[in-house]
Design a protein around this motif. Sequence first.
Motif, PDB file in Angstrom:
ATOM      1  N   LEU A  29     -48.006 -13.579 -43.876  1.00 13.04           N
ATOM      2  CA  LEU A  29     -46.914 -14.037 -44.902  1.00 13.04           C
ATOM      3  C   LEU A  29     -46.235 -15.437 -44.581  1.00 13.04           C
ATOM      4  CD1 LEU A  29     -45.121 -10.584 -45.583  1.00 13.04           C
ATOM      5  CD2 LEU A  29     -46.962 -11.910 -46.903  1.00 13.04           C
ATOM      6  N   LEU A  32     -48.963 -17.847 -45.653  1.00 13.12           N
ATOM      7  CA  LEU A  32     -48.943 -18.184 -46.974  1.00 13.12           C
ATOM      8  C   LEU A  32     -47.660 -18.871 -47.612  1.00 13.12           C
ATOM      9  CD1 LEU A  32     -50.072 -14.709 -48.371  1.00 13.12           C
ATOM     10  CD2 LEU A  32     -51.353 -16.595 -48.014  1.00 13.12           C
ATOM     11  N   HIS A  33     -46.788 -18.707 -46.909  1.00 10.33           N
ATOM     12  CA  HIS A  33     -45.368 -19.589 -47.076  1.00 10.33           C
ATOM     13  C   HIS A  33     -45.744 -21.021 -47.059  1.00 10.33           C
ATOM     14  CE1 HIS A  33     -41.234 -20.278 -47.705  1.00 10.33           C
ATOM     15  NE2 HIS A  33     -41.239 -21.040 -46.564  1.00 10.33           N
ATOM     16  N   ASP A  36     -47.858 -22.399 -49.722  1.00 11.07           N
ATOM     17  CA  ASP A  36     -47.096 -22.619 -50.792  1.00 11.07           C
ATOM     18  C   ASP A  36     -46.363 -23.727 -50.698  1.00 11.07           C
ATOM     19  OD1 ASP A  36     -47.590 -20.499 -52.750  1.00 11.07           O
ATOM     20  OD2 ASP A  36     -46.051 -19.213 -51.868  1.00 11.07           O
ATOM     21  N   LEU A  68     -53.450  -9.719 -51.195  1.00 12.22           N
ATOM     22  CA  LEU A  68     -52.703 -10.709 -51.406  1.00 12.22           C
ATOM     23  C   LEU A  68     -53.097 -11.555 -52.478  1.00 12.22           C
ATOM     24  CD1 LEU A  68     -52.566 -11.744 -47.520  1.00 12.22           C
ATOM     25  CD2 LEU A  68     -50.682 -10.540 -48.948  1.00 12.22           C
ATOM     26  N   ARG A  71     -50.782 -13.928 -54.768  1.00 11.57           N
ATOM     27  CA  ARG A  71     -50.218 -15.335 -54.154  1.00 11.57           C
ATOM     28  C   ARG A  71     -51.056 -16.103 -54.768  1.00 11.57           C
ATOM     29  NH1 ARG A  71     -46.389 -14.035 -50.216  1.00 11.57           N
ATOM     30  NH2 ARG A  71     -46.273 -16.354 -50.346  1.00 11.57           N
ATOM     31  N   ALA A  74     -50.643 -16.769 -58.342  1.00  8.24           N
ATOM     32  CA  ALA A  74     -49.357 -17.693 -58.373  1.00  8.24           C
ATOM     33  C   ALA A  74     -49.578 -19.495 -58.183  1.00  8.24           C
ATOM     34  CB  ALA A  74     -48.319 -17.232 -57.667  1.00  8.24           C
ATOM     35  N   ILE A  75     -50.347 -19.685 -57.082  1.00  6.61           N
ATOM     36  CA  ILE A  75     -50.799 -20.870 -56.477  1.00  6.61           C
ATOM     37  C   ILE A  75     -51.645 -21.650 -57.671  1.00  6.61           C
ATOM     38  CG2 ILE A  75     -51.869 -22.192 -54.829  1.00  6.61           C
ATOM     39  CD1 ILE A  75     -50.945 -20.434 -52.959  1.00  6.61           C
ATOM     40  N   ALA A  96     -50.966 -13.056 -62.052  1.00  4.66           N
ATOM     41  CA  ALA A  96     -50.074 -12.807 -60.880  1.00  4.66           C
ATOM     42  C   ALA A  96     -48.811 -11.911 -61.013  1.00  4.66           C
ATOM     43  CB  ALA A  96     -49.461 -13.958 -60.347  1.00  4.66           C
ATOM     44  N   PHE A 100     -48.041  -8.277 -59.318  1.00  4.79           N
ATOM     45  CA  PHE A 100     -46.487  -8.033 -58.686  1.00  4.79           C
ATOM     46  C   PHE A 100     -45.686  -7.146 -59.131  1.00  4.79           C
ATOM     47  CE2 PHE A 100     -46.661 -12.833 -57.389  1.00  4.79           C
ATOM     48  CZ  PHE A 100     -47.117 -12.564 -56.303  1.00  4.79           C
ATOM     49  N   ASN A 105     -43.034  -5.583 -56.816  1.00  4.89           N
ATOM     50  CA  ASN A 105     -42.341  -6.731 -55.791  1.00  4.89           C
ATOM     51  C   ASN A 105     -41.592  -7.517 -56.829  1.00  4.89           C
ATOM     52  OD1 ASN A 105     -41.793  -8.963 -54.217  1.00  4.89           O
ATOM     53  ND2 ASN A 105     -43.989  -8.957 -53.487  1.00  4.89           N
ATOM     54  N   ALA A 108     -40.739 -11.384 -56.037  1.00  6.90           N
ATOM     55  CA  ALA A 108     -41.992 -12.249 -56.345  1.00  6.90           C
ATOM     56  C   ALA A 108     -41.977 -12.324 -57.876  1.00  6.90           C
ATOM     57  CB  ALA A 108     -43.360 -11.371 -55.704  1.00  6.90           C
TER      58      ALA A 108
END
Length: 920
Positions: A29, A32-33, A36, A68, A71, A74-75, A96, A100, A105, A108
């Motif tokens: 995580l 991934l942060h 981002d 995942l 994510r 979203a990117i 996404a 989510f 989530n 998110a």
Amino acid sequence: MIDLSHIQDLNSRSAVEAFISDRYDDNVLDFLHDLDRGINRLIRTDLKKSARYLEAVKRIFRYLPPNLKPRLFAIQGRFHHWTGQYGSALRYYRMALREFRRRRNTEAVARLGKGLMDVYMYLGRYREALNIGRDSLNFFRRNRFQTDAGQILNNIGNVYHRMDNNHQALSHYNRALEIFGEEDSVSRAIVQYNRANVYTNLNQLRKAEELYRSAAELYRRSGMEIAETQAEYSLAYLYFLEDRYTEAATVFEAVYNKFNALGDVKSATNARLDMVEIDIQLNQYGSAIMAADEIIPEFGRLGMRYEQAKACFFAAEARIKLGDYVLASRRLRTAESLFVREDNNHWLGMIHITKSRLMIARRRFADTLRETDRAIERFVRSGNERRRIDAEIIKIEAMMQKGDIRGALKLAGTFTDEKLVSYQLYNLHCVIGQCYYNLREYDVALDKFREAVWIVEKMLEGLYPDEISYFFVIDKYYSYKMVVDCLLKLGRIQDSFISNLKALEIINRKAASERHLEKEVPQELVNRRDELRAALKKMNQSPRDSQRQAYSYARYFALEQELWANERKIRACLYPDRIKKDNGLGANDDIIGLLRPDETIVNFITTGAITGVFCVNRNKTEFAQLELNHDVLESLLRRLHFVFESVVSGYKYIDEAGLAAETYLKEIYRLVFKPIRSHLTGDRIIIMADGSFGQIPFNALKDENNHYLMEDFRLSYAVNPDDLRDRTELAGLSEWKNNAIFAISGDLLPSIEIEARRIKDIFGQSKVYYDQAADRQSLLKEIGRADGFLHIAAHASRSSENPLFSRILMGDGPFYPFDLFETGIRAKLVTLSGCQTAAPGLYYGNSFSLAKAFYQAGGRFVLATLWPVADKVSMLFMIRFYQALAEKENIHEAYWKTVRSMIDVTDNPAFWSSFVLLGI
């Protein structure tokens, strides 16, 4: 944050796992942060590099757990969002969002709302954008995520701004700003930038500029080049509103190039959209239409309906200015249907404004008032103060035209100057002046028109003195004319004459003979210019036999507009950093004192209500009003020129055409010259004639006794009154050494080469360029070198639509007036031995021609033609002129001797009265 270099070689599962283990202690995580953060930074700094970053991220996700995958969606959505691909962005964001929500989530989902509402906004789906924004805002407030709440408030403000609800937008921006406090953060910069957009709409330009500069500085410190460029781009629009036109155009071109270099196609296209609006304000209608037509499908491709509608609107506005109401109406309908779908109050108000202008043109004033009221209502709803004022001023004009002058003045009295930008002040003073003029309160009207003139001259300080400056001021000539008119009505003849001289001096001002433009031009612009010129040369059709004129296909005009657009980019590179203000503008009373005892200035004018002539000598200034309708004069001139062209072309029997021409010449004499004969002192007449009067072949006018006017008077043509201040004789012409001759003949014009060789025989030290060697670069070189004469014999053609595209066909393609920008003319005499080189187009006051361009670029005298000339006749005239020049060593004497000798060859003025000598 992870740099691209760290992840571009992660091509296997083991490599990805090892990287996460070494750098993040197996915390996926956190990894991934940082991914981002990495792409978030790149989409604000370098979109081309961000595309490579995304490819690396997609490859990495192949080796990550399937849960995942949202994510990655979203990117991907964020990347497509920032590159303006809103349809794709929406698809990825929804994918996404679905995942989510399925995983419950909620954090998110809320964070995804930031980008998703932005995409809905750009797609015009404002209700959905606001619903998502409010849901996200509630989540962040419940969980005390203050920074996220501030970002959502900012995005909600963006939606309201897009809907042109400026007050709601500002309220949300201010609430976001309270959250971000005084810290120098990117979030604060974004909000300040958005607040500046609102203050621009509210006409608070000083506040807007302060905020744009603050945002640009914050972005610069953060290394966010795209965002910094967007702030600079917004500053350029402010420069435009503040009359800093050349500065605005220069910055716009620079940021357009930066956006393209950074891969930000969306922002680059938006920059072009704002340039369209600036082109309309600068009366560059052809350029505006070309650019708008190009970006309309581009916005359609990007799914940017709002911007597409704006482009359609501007395309309609430009076409209305050119009188093309059919195509304009189509574009306006398209724009209106798109804005209705957007439910956009501001732009629907703009539609009503444009409709009201059409109604005024059609004299449907009741309909105009209805349309302006609808526009005002829309602008009040949107909170756009500047546009509301625009609509109010048009309403005042409609009320005046309808006859409710007192009502118009009452409404005008509600405005205060400090609330208005310059173009609004100009329009308001003009319409108030017209109201008082209609009430015959000429002293009050005079004050208002003088204020309008003062505003124009302040505006001109923001323009580099080139063709764009000319086209801008000619559109404002109305205010100058009305000053002249009011002074005449008040019986102040002398003041009226001086005011008209001042107007002519500003309109026909010369550029500096030496330009300091030594800056580097990007090679791609030079290459593009060469490509376009080669294409234009290839498209030229063969001219008709024995005429020095060029004809072209319809596509030719589009290529010319592309060339001009490219030239504008080159100018943006070459413009000096600071525009030198010329405080010496304006004619003074000392002009009259410069006249010689046997001279009279004959200055023709047409104002809104008066057509007449100032007759001025050293002792008195008189004004004679002509019993002449301006439309009648233009009709007579069109017929006369047509007859003369038919004779030269061999399409009419000379005797038959001669009788028709004589009738027109006598009628023009009766209307424009006979009424002033009693006012003339001496036999030397200095004619100052602009517009239609500048197309009269005065030498050939015949009186009732069948005498040519030139038999009784020596006529000379002053383009700029300031020339009277410098009339030193040009002695020693036979000793001129730096002369240049350009001869581009082709198969159909064999006399051009003979003409050039004979002139070379007369002035032996002249440099001669033939055919292919007579190219644009050689001409520019000689324009900067030759200080004697510059002789250009070639096909030439005037452009009726836009005089910028009147052209001389050089060996490598057309040479246009705007080509003179790069150098000032040093030559004392410029001879344009081609067709219609002194003839203006139909627009822009019928004032601008090839001859005027060479004069304004520095030529002391310009010898040119009013209508097409025959090849052999032109050769004979030019040879005799240069022979006389060598003998007489006086340009005027040489010209007069040549004209008289040509009458001995043929008494038909179609062949010799086309040649006019500008300059005194």
